[in-house]
Write a protein that holds these residues in place. Structure first.
Motif, mmCIF file in Angstrom:
data_model
loop_
_atom_site.group_PDB
_atom_site.id
_atom_site.type_symbol
_atom_site.label_atom_id
_atom_site.label_comp_id
_atom_site.label_asym_id
_atom_site.label_seq_id
_atom_site.Cartn_x
_atom_site.Cartn_y
_atom_site.Cartn_z
ATOM 1 N N GLU A 1 16.407 114.498 68.678
ATOM 2 C CA GLU A 1 17.455 114.780 67.707
ATOM 3 C C GLU A 1 16.848 115.289 66.402
ATOM 4 O O GLU A 1 15.723 114.935 66.044
ATOM 5 N N ARG B 1 17.653 114.460 63.435
ATOM 6 C CA ARG B 1 17.381 113.381 62.472
ATOM 7 C C ARG B 1 16.027 112.729 62.745
ATOM 8 O O ARG B 1 15.335 112.293 61.813
ATOM 9 N N GLN B 2 15.622 112.647 64.021
ATOM 10 C CA GLN B 2 14.309 112.096 64.339
ATOM 11 C C GLN B 2 13.202 112.973 63.756
ATOM 12 O O GLN B 2 12.215 112.471 63.214
ATOM 13 N N GLU C 1 13.561 114.903 61.157
ATOM 14 C CA GLU C 1 13.632 114.742 59.703
ATOM 15 C C GLU C 1 12.877 113.490 59.262
ATOM 16 O O GLU C 1 12.126 113.508 58.284
ATOM 17 N N TYR C 2 13.053 112.389 60.007
ATOM 18 C CA TYR C 2 12.364 111.153 59.656
ATOM 19 C C TYR C 2 10.858 111.308 59.864
ATOM 20 O O TYR C 2 10.047 110.811 59.062
ATOM 21 N N VAL D 1 15.141 109.486 52.936
ATOM 22 C CA VAL D 1 16.217 109.881 53.862
ATOM 23 C C VAL D 1 17.407 108.936 53.785
ATOM 24 O O VAL D 1 18.397 109.116 54.498
ATOM 25 N N VAL E 1 14.130 104.007 60.316
ATOM 26 C CA VAL E 1 13.155 105.097 60.419
ATOM 27 C C VAL E 1 12.129 104.774 61.500
ATOM 28 O O VAL E 1 11.815 105.608 62.357
ATOM 29 N N GLN F 1 13.587 105.091 65.094
ATOM 30 C CA GLN F 1 13.815 106.469 65.535
ATOM 31 C C GLN F 1 12.503 107.188 65.833
ATOM 32 O O GLN F 1 12.418 107.982 66.774
ATOM 33 N N LEU G 1 13.704 122.124 61.630
ATOM 34 C CA LEU G 1 14.628 121.706 60.571
ATOM 35 C C LEU G 1 15.070 122.895 59.726
ATOM 36 O O LEU G 1 16.243 123.011 59.349
ATOM 37 N N ARG H 1 22.375 121.194 53.114
ATOM 38 C CA ARG H 1 21.692 120.250 52.224
ATOM 39 C C ARG H 1 20.737 121.001 51.328
ATOM 40 O O ARG H 1 19.994 121.868 51.799
#
Length: 297
Positions: free
Chosen positions: A2, A4-5, A7-8, A25, A32, A35, A72, A92
């Motif tokens: 994903e 978000r993973q 991003e983390y 985040v 965090v 993930q 990203l 964003r």
């Protein structure tokens, strides 16, 4: 896998700390960690070496960082492309600012941008100037307000907000307060209180000292101008500040221009050259208006 993973993962890689990454985040540290563990299981390799206090990338982590950043950036570009067609900006916007920032026109610009484009989430990231510049270069920060002593860093464009000279600030009874003319060599003869390396003010000071082959004693360092002034007011050293920083403390400190230093201390907005992000262009528009101030009557 994903977004978000990813991003983390990028946040931990850049912050080198799970706690700071979680703050960045805006979720819990345990979230965090969970993930990233899930991402590592999916990839079949550990991305971080957790054997020491400082978090470090493994060989697999180093290999994954570039593609993760690219993924990203591509995801963000999809939203921006649709927004440009529909006339509504979304996504964003990651805005960096120097630690202890009190430059209110920046906040005015952000507020005006938010009113005009409520579909864009604004994320504020604090750090020293060197780190923020690297973030802009790497694409993890879209636009940053940084301190600098040079022209625009390589590969970046800039909008200079403030350009001032260095001053020495001391209590009224200090010997330098009785001098009408203060040179860098005069200043270097005393213990100094200054901002840390990586800040624009410190860069300007270090460049000036190197040009005259001076090696002053930095007695104390503080990341905020108010803290530097407070330490100097208590007699712990001679404060090195910019003109506007010192002006806020003229009730207890005497400021003198460092007469033989012309290297300016600048505050500037920096962004990537050839910026295609519509949100960045819009924020720059609002920033130019905010920093220009009200039109004359």
């Amino acid at each position: 896998m994903e977004l978000r993973q990813l991003e983390y993962f990028v946040a931990v890689a850049e912050e080198r700390n799970f706690t700071r990454a979680a703050e960045r985040v805006r979720i819990s540290q345990s979230g965090v960690s969970a993930q990233i563990r899930r991402l590592e299981r999916e990839l079949g390799a550990e991305l971080f070496d957790r054997s020491s206090r400082a978090v470090a990338l493994t060989v697999a982590g180093k290999a994954a960082l570039g593609p993760a950043r690219a993924a990203l950036a591509a995801a963000g570009a999809v939203g921006r492309a649709v927004g440009e067609v529909t006339g509504l900006l979304r996504g964003r916007l990651r805005v960096g600012m120097v630690l202890g920032c009190t430059v209110t026109p920046l906040f005015d610009a952000l507020a005006a941008f938010h009113r005009a484009h409520p579909g864009v989430e604004i994320a504020l990231l604090e750090g020293n100037s060197d780190r923020l510049v690297e973030g802009v270069r790497a694409g993890t920060v879209d636009l940053a307000l940084v301190g600098t002593a040079t022209t625009a860093p390589d590969g970046l464009e800039e909008l200079t907000i403030i350009s001032e000279r260095l001053v020495v600030a001391v209590p009224a009874g200090h010997p330098l307060a009785r001098q009408r003319r203060v040179t860098l060599r005069d200043l270097a003869a005393h213990p100094i209180v200054c901002m840390p390396s990586g800040t624009g003010l410190r860069t300007a000071f270090d460049l000036a000292c190197a040009a005259q082959d001076l090696r002053p004693v930095i007695a104390l360092q503080a990341g905020a101008a108010d803290a530097v002034a407070d330490l100097a007011a208590r007699g712990l050293g001679v404060a090195v500040l910019s003109e506007s920083m010192a002006a806020g403390h003229d009730d207890r400190l005497t400021a003198r221009l460092v007469d033989d230093v012309d290297t300016p201390v600048m505050l500037a907005l920096v962004w990537k050259s050839g910026q295609s992000n519509s949100a960045v262009r819009e924020l720059l528009h609002h920033s130019r208006r905010a920093f220009a101030g009200p039109a004359p009557a």
